[in-house]
Design a protein around this motif. Structure first.
Motif, PDB file in Angstrom:
ATOM      1  N   PRO A  82       0.801  -1.230   0.000  1.00 35.28           N
ATOM      2  CA  PRO A  82       0.000   0.000   0.000  1.00 35.28           C
ATOM      3  C   PRO A  82       0.837   1.286   0.000  1.00 35.28           C
ATOM      4  O   PRO A  82       0.442   2.265  -0.638  1.00 35.28           O
ATOM      5  N   SER A  83       1.986   1.284   0.656  1.00 31.72           N
ATOM      6  CA  SER A  83       2.802   2.505   0.715  1.00 31.72           C
ATOM      7  C   SER A  83       3.285   2.926  -0.670  1.00 31.72           C
ATOM      8  O   SER A  83       3.523   4.101  -0.920  1.00 31.72           O
ATOM      9  N   GLU A  84       3.402   1.950  -1.580  1.00 27.65           N
ATOM     10  CA  GLU A  84       3.844   2.240  -2.947  1.00 27.65           C
ATOM     11  C   GLU A  84       2.707   2.084  -3.953  1.00 27.65           C
ATOM     12  O   GLU A  84       2.906   2.259  -5.149  1.00 27.65           O
ATOM     13  N   LYS A  85       1.521   1.693  -3.455  1.00 24.41           N
ATOM     14  CA  LYS A  85       0.348   1.438  -4.301  1.00 24.41           C
ATOM     15  C   LYS A  85       0.690   0.488  -5.453  1.00 24.41           C
ATOM     16  O   LYS A  85       0.417   0.762  -6.623  1.00 24.41           O
ATOM     17  N   ARG A  86       1.341  -0.633  -5.102  1.00 26.76           N
ATOM     18  CA  ARG A  86       1.710  -1.574  -6.159  1.00 26.76           C
ATOM     19  C   ARG A  86       1.562  -3.020  -5.715  1.00 26.76           C
ATOM     20  O   ARG A  86       1.469  -3.310  -4.522  1.00 26.76           O
ATOM     21  N   LEU A  87       1.561  -3.886  -6.713  1.00 28.46           N
ATOM     22  CA  LEU A  87       1.509  -5.334  -6.512  1.00 28.46           C
ATOM     23  C   LEU A  87       2.868  -5.916  -6.871  1.00 28.46           C
ATOM     24  O   LEU A  87       3.462  -5.519  -7.867  1.00 28.46           O
ATOM     25  N   ILE A  88       3.316  -6.865  -6.057  1.00 27.83           N
ATOM     26  CA  ILE A  88       4.543  -7.599  -6.377  1.00 27.83           C
ATOM     27  C   ILE A  88       4.165  -9.079  -6.387  1.00 27.83           C
ATOM     28  O   ILE A  88       3.742  -9.616  -5.359  1.00 27.83           O
ATOM     29  N   PRO A  89       4.290  -9.745  -7.539  1.00 27.22           N
ATOM     30  CA  PRO A  89       3.935 -11.163  -7.595  1.00 27.22           C
ATOM     31  C   PRO A  89       5.065 -12.075  -7.093  1.00 27.22           C
ATOM     32  O   PRO A  89       6.243 -11.799  -7.318  1.00 27.22           O
ATOM     33  N   TYR A  90       4.642 -13.138  -6.416  1.00 25.61           N
ATOM     34  CA  TYR A  90       5.560 -14.162  -5.915  1.00 25.61           C
ATOM     35  C   TYR A  90       5.062 -15.518  -6.388  1.00 25.61           C
ATOM     36  O   TYR A  90       3.859 -15.728  -6.565  1.00 25.61           O
ATOM     37  N   ARG A  91       6.000 -16.442  -6.564  1.00 25.19           N
ATOM     38  CA  ARG A  91       5.641 -17.813  -6.944  1.00 25.19           C
ATOM     39  C   ARG A  91       4.913 -18.468  -5.779  1.00 25.19           C
ATOM     40  O   ARG A  91       5.372 -18.416  -4.642  1.00 25.19           O
ATOM     41  N   TYR A  92       3.794 -19.096  -6.085  1.00 26.24           N
ATOM     42  CA  TYR A  92       3.015 -19.790  -5.058  1.00 26.24           C
ATOM     43  C   TYR A  92       3.531 -21.214  -4.939  1.00 26.24           C
ATOM     44  O   TYR A  92       3.483 -21.988  -5.891  1.00 26.24           O
ATOM     45  N   SER A  93       4.038 -21.563  -3.763  1.00 28.09           N
ATOM     46  CA  SER A  93       4.558 -22.922  -3.548  1.00 28.09           C
ATOM     47  C   SER A  93       3.643 -23.747  -2.651  1.00 28.09           C
ATOM     48  O   SER A  93       3.771 -24.955  -2.569  1.00 28.09           O
ATOM     49  N   GLY A  94       2.724 -23.110  -1.957  1.00 26.89           N
ATOM     50  CA  GLY A  94       1.800 -23.815  -1.083  1.00 26.89           C
ATOM     51  C   GLY A  94       1.279 -22.892   0.004  1.00 26.89           C
ATOM     52  O   GLY A  94       1.799 -21.794   0.208  1.00 26.89           O
ATOM     53  N   PRO A  95       0.250 -23.328   0.726  1.00 24.19           N
ATOM     54  CA  PRO A  95      -0.393 -22.460   1.716  1.00 24.19           C
ATOM     55  C   PRO A  95       0.523 -21.996   2.851  1.00 24.19           C
ATOM     56  O   PRO A  95       0.277 -20.951   3.458  1.00 24.19           O
ATOM     57  N   GLU A  96       1.597 -22.734   3.092  1.00 24.42           N
ATOM     58  CA  GLU A  96       2.512 -22.361   4.184  1.00 24.42           C
ATOM     59  C   GLU A  96       3.259 -21.057   3.924  1.00 24.42           C
ATOM     60  O   GLU A  96       3.769 -20.435   4.843  1.00 24.42           O
ATOM     61  N   MET A  97       3.281 -20.604   2.665  1.00 23.47           N
ATOM     62  CA  MET A  97       4.006 -19.363   2.354  1.00 23.47           C
ATOM     63  C   MET A  97       3.078 -18.139   2.328  1.00 23.47           C
ATOM     64  O   MET A  97       3.479 -17.054   1.943  1.00 23.47           O
TER      65      MET A  97
END
Length: 192
Positions: A82-97
């Protein structure tokens, strides 16, 4: 009335109607949308797909996310900054992350997740509040997706997901709004 006021009224109306939808109907329609997403050739051919973790009364695309992972596709989930009003995508490896983010949405924990390589992005499954058949999309008002998509060097395939009650004749558009390539509802798949 200016575009922002029109959007605000439409956003309130659609979100109230979505909230009033019975949970069983939401589940049934979500399952139908997931099946249509899995049958979409453009998504089936994608190596890396950015999706989202549904929250509140949003359409639940999680069965699609899990099935795409099983068929060997790389799934990315966005983290909201929110402070930068942006999205950063990450690889989804499972619910634990995952951890709950600032808006209460489950999102990647940057300590546990690997940031995605934007040059590999083939498709984005886009959430929103209202959509139209011409590729128009109205989100929650923060502009996160429009900024993220506008900054990409190569445009991926963009498909919105919604309940049919979220589809309107025409979404109010502003110059910065990014058009989608397609839309999936429980009633079918629409491409512009």
């Amino acid at each position: 009335m200016d575009a922002k006021a029109v959007k605000s009224q439409l956003r309130s109306r659609i979100m109230e109607a979505r909230k009033a939808m019975p949970a069983e109907q939401r589940k049934e329609y979500s399952a139908a949308v997931c099946q249509k997403l899995l049958q979409c050739d453009r998504l089936a051919e994608a190596r890396a797909i950015m999706a989202f973790h549904p929250f509140d009364t949003e359409l639940d695309i999680w069965p699609f996310v899990e099935a795409a992972k099983v068929r060997g596709q790389e799934i990315w989930l966005p983290r909201t900054v929110p402070s930068e009003k942006r999205l950063i995508p990450y690889r989804y490896s499972g619910p634990e992350m995952l951890r709950q983010g600032v808006y209460g949405i489950w999102e990647p924990d940057p300590v546990l997740a690997e940031e995605a390589d934007l040059t590999r992005l083939d498709a984005v499954v886009v959430p929103g509040v209202a959509f139209d058949a011409r590729g128009g999309r109205m989100g929650y008002g923060g502009g996160y997706y429009d900024r993220f998509l506008a900054a990409l060097a190569v445009r991926p395939y963009l498909v919105g997901v919604a309940f049919s009650m979220q589809v309107v004749e025409q979404v109010p558009r502003e110059p910065h709004d990014i058009k989608l390539d397609g839309l999936v509802t429980e009633r079918g798949f629409f491409q512009r």
